[in-house]
Every structure is written in structure tokens, then in C-alpha cells.
Design an enzyme around this catalytic site. Sequence first.
Site, PDB file in Angstrom:
ATOM      1  N   GLY A 239       0.917  -1.706   0.094  1.00 30.82           N
ATOM      2  CA  GLY A 239       0.237   0.284  -0.033  1.00 30.82           C
ATOM      3  C   GLY A 239       0.504   1.307  -0.026  1.00 30.82           C
ATOM      4  N   PRO A 274       4.764  -5.324  -0.815  1.00 26.13           N
ATOM      5  CG  PRO A 274       6.716  -4.074  -1.088  1.00 26.13           C
ATOM      6  CD  PRO A 274       6.138  -5.711  -0.027  1.00 26.13           C
ATOM      7  N   GLY A 275       3.947  -3.843  -3.572  1.00 26.05           N
ATOM      8  CA  GLY A 275       3.777  -4.048  -5.615  1.00 26.05           C
ATOM      9  C   GLY A 275       4.112  -2.550  -5.838  1.00 26.05           C
ATOM     10  NE  ARG A 276      -0.263   2.609  -6.151  1.00 21.78           N
ATOM     11  CZ  ARG A 276      -1.232   2.349  -7.043  1.00 21.78           C
ATOM     12  NH1 ARG A 276      -0.729   2.965  -7.985  1.00 21.78           N
ATOM     13  NH2 ARG A 276      -2.176   2.074  -6.775  1.00 21.78           N
ATOM     14  NE  ARG A 312      -2.890   3.437 -11.563  1.00 19.47           N
ATOM     15  CZ  ARG A 312      -2.518   4.833 -11.246  1.00 19.47           C
ATOM     16  NH1 ARG A 312      -2.151   5.419 -11.714  1.00 19.47           N
ATOM     17  NH2 ARG A 312      -3.324   5.032  -9.863  1.00 19.47           N
ATOM     18  CE1 TYR A 316      -8.466   2.585  -9.600  1.00 25.24           C
ATOM     19  CE2 TYR A 316      -6.506   2.363 -10.487  1.00 25.24           C
ATOM     20  CZ  TYR A 316      -7.138   1.363  -9.893  1.00 25.24           C
ATOM     21  OH  TYR A 316      -7.125   0.140 -10.070  1.00 25.24           O
ATOM     22  CB  CYS A 342     -13.863   3.731 -30.757  1.00 25.95           C
ATOM     23  SG  CYS A 342     -12.987   3.964 -31.569  1.00 25.95           S
ATOM     24  CD  GLU A 343     -15.624   2.983 -23.803  1.00 23.09           C
ATOM     25  OE1 GLU A 343     -16.309   3.692 -23.534  1.00 23.09           O
ATOM     26  OE2 GLU A 343     -15.809   1.812 -24.670  1.00 23.09           O
ATOM     27  CE1 TYR A 371      -1.955  -3.306  -8.789  1.00 24.11           C
ATOM     28  CE2 TYR A 371      -0.843  -1.222  -8.186  1.00 24.11           C
ATOM     29  CZ  TYR A 371      -0.921  -2.607  -7.391  1.00 24.11           C
ATOM     30  OH  TYR A 371      -1.501  -3.208  -6.294  1.00 24.11           O
TER      31      TYR A 371
END
Length: 417
Positions: A239, A274-276, A312, A316, A342-343, A371
Amino acid sequence: MHYFSYKGDDLHAEDVRFEELGREYGTPLYVYSKRTLLRHMRAYKKAFGGGGGIVSFALKANSNGAILRLLASEGAGADVVSGGELFRALKAGIPAGKTVYAGVGKTADEISYALKKNILMFNVESDEELEKINRVAGLAGRRAPVALRVNPDIDPMTHPYISTGLEKNKFGLPIKDALEFYVRALKMKNIEIIGVHEHIGSQLTELAPFREALEKVLTLIDRLRDSGIKLKYLDLGGGLGIRYDGEKPPGPGTLAKNLLPLLKDRGLTVIVEPGRSIAGNAGVLLTRCLYTKKTARKRFAIVDAGMNDLIRPALYGSYHEIIPVRRNRRARMKMDVVGPICESGDFLAADRFMPGVKAGELLCVLGAGAYGFSMSSNYNSRPHPAEVMVDGGRHWLIRKRGTYRDLIRSELVGSEL
Ligand SMILES: *Cc1c(COP(=O)(O)O)cnc(C)c1O
């Protein structure tokens, strides 16, 4: 800290010019710095690796086998949330004995697979899941090592989609019910209680939520001990945030200095996930501007990376710094950096003040190592980008660019129609 910087007017990944990478591998392209990955992993080891402490990298942040293998060579364990992630971790040489398995929706097949591979522990998120683990372990003639994931009801002060330790979130069991849970688990024949787990959210930039959550968990641990339940592992989750837009998150060393003294001499082995904070700033997304376009309301830079490559911002509203690969002195202006999908949600930056962009120019999207690729998709039938590792002046492919063939590889178009 990372190793992406300008030398002269050219943006470099370590000692390699991005111009060169773009020319050789094409775009969109994920570029990782080995030095940065090692630096982050080593900082965690130094901070939490003492006394048998385990640094279990969260695979969902980035699960490329070359990156996992590198981290494994530095002693990393794995935090997995699916059978597929466990498979990847083991393939990359991460020891099962340093692998923890969380997630609210483990299937019987996944549980059985993890048992067979002898993972360190299941981080259990509900009563029904515990019962299922007990049943599956019984069928396998095994005892399943288990930690309870408690939900300490702490506001991590981050984006609501990535906060996980609030009472309203789906994760873990309310900490007030934890004692009863452990007492029930203790009676299950095929369950071996060995730990407790917490993970309150992602991209945390303050120490206070970590401390508060830990204090609550320690109170629980002491109550458990008073009831005769002794735990071996304390899994603090991941985190820790990174700098995307001027944030000043503490590093692993500061986090450890603030948390570990609270454990005193409880004899717990610490796990962190830990990841990020390991992969995030160690990777960037290189993209080429295809077109620019100006309407009465807006200015757009249309690039060849879209929300399918890096979701991301769309998911988010996340901020990623975008900088030119060749430094220029053009006037800054407000623009949207958008992809080809196309969004209307397909943007990498919205209303961003940045130096004017020209068609054909290479841009670097920073902080894309976590991510990024792991959340990418083939939406709009766009093949996956390639991934490259840089080490000093060397660079090599760690994932081939996807092909049109890849898009249809698993489809079964028979003659039944
Ligand atoms: C996502 C996740 C992590 C990693 O979170 P980061 O913010 O990337 O460090 C760790 N543990 C669990 C259980 C997770 O779900």
C-alpha cells in the site's frame, strides 16, 4: 527515486536514449529500469528483511516473468490473488514458502492448487472461505496454513477504488469479529492458524493510517495470546504510495522505523506485500503522437497508447506525468492526451498544461510500472504492447509485442454455424 532522466536534451532510461528504444522496439512500449527495481527491492529488504522478515511482491502490480525472476533473485516472496498469479510466481522461481494468497473469491480449484504447491499461508477473507479451505484441505489429507485478513476499519485517505480497509469494503473480516473467527478456526481439523493479515489500501502517502491499523491489529494479537492463540506471522500488506504528482510518500525505511518498534518482543515474523512502491516508478510507457487536433473547446494530442494499455487515468482519474523524449522549449498549453480507443474515457491526461506536442513525437508516460501492463487488455482488438528491460547501457525484450494472430488464438470458429 528512479533512473529515467534527461541527459542533455534526450530522455534516458538509465544510459539508453528513449529515441533508440522507440526506433528499435516500436510503440507503445513499456520500459523498465532494472536498477530502479533492484533499488526498491533492496530498500524493502533492508527495512523489513531482518529477523526472517519476508518481502512478498504483489504480483497484481506487475507480473512479467522477467521482473519476477529479478525480484526472486533478490529474495522476494509473492503476494498472489489468484491461481494464475501463483502459477506465474512459481514459474519465475519465487519460493512457495514465501508466497501468501489473499483475495475474497478463491475457488476450490485454486485452493487445492495452492495447497499442493505448499504456499506459506492463505489470507482468509470470510467464514465461508475458511470452511471451504477446511473442506478442500481435508480431501487432500492436508492441514492448510491460514491467516485471517482483518479489516481494521481505517481510512487510508486514498482513492475510494483502492481503499480496502474500511468497514464498507469487501475485504477481510471486521476486526471486532476476529477473536470469534480464530476460535472457530481453531476447532477446524484441517486448518492451522499461523497468522494475521491486514492490507488497508493502495497509494498511501501518510504514515498515520499504517500505524493506526497496526495498533488495532496488535490489540487483537494480544487478546488472542491471552486466549491461548499464538500467531507466528504478522502480514502488514502493501500500500505504500509513490510520487505521481508531487506526493511525498515515506520510503520503506521510514515505514519500518515507524511500525516495527510497535511489535516489541512479540516474536512475530513480519511479512510485507509491496506492489506499486517496487514497480511503479521503475516503469514508463513510451508512446508516439499520431496526430494533433484542435477544436473550438479543446486541444488534443492523439497518441498510439490507449486506455487498453494504461487504464489508470480512465479508471481512477489518476495523474501520470507525461514528458517529451526530446526536450523542447515550446510554449506550454492546455491539452488532453488521448488514445485511439473509441471511448471518451480514453485519455492519459486531461486538461494538462504541457509543452506543445507535434505529430510523430515520442512521449513518456511516467510511473507506469505498476498497474500498467498488468491491467492492460485487447479492447478495440489492439495487441498488447511490448515490454523492455534496461540495465545500464543494455536493453532487451521481456515481452514480445502482441500480434493480430494473438488476438484470435484461443477462439474456436468451427463450422457449426
Ligand atoms: C494490491 C495488494 C497489495 C499491493 O498493494 P500496493 O499498493 O501495490 O503496494 C498487497 N496486498 C494485497 C492483499 C493486495 O490486494
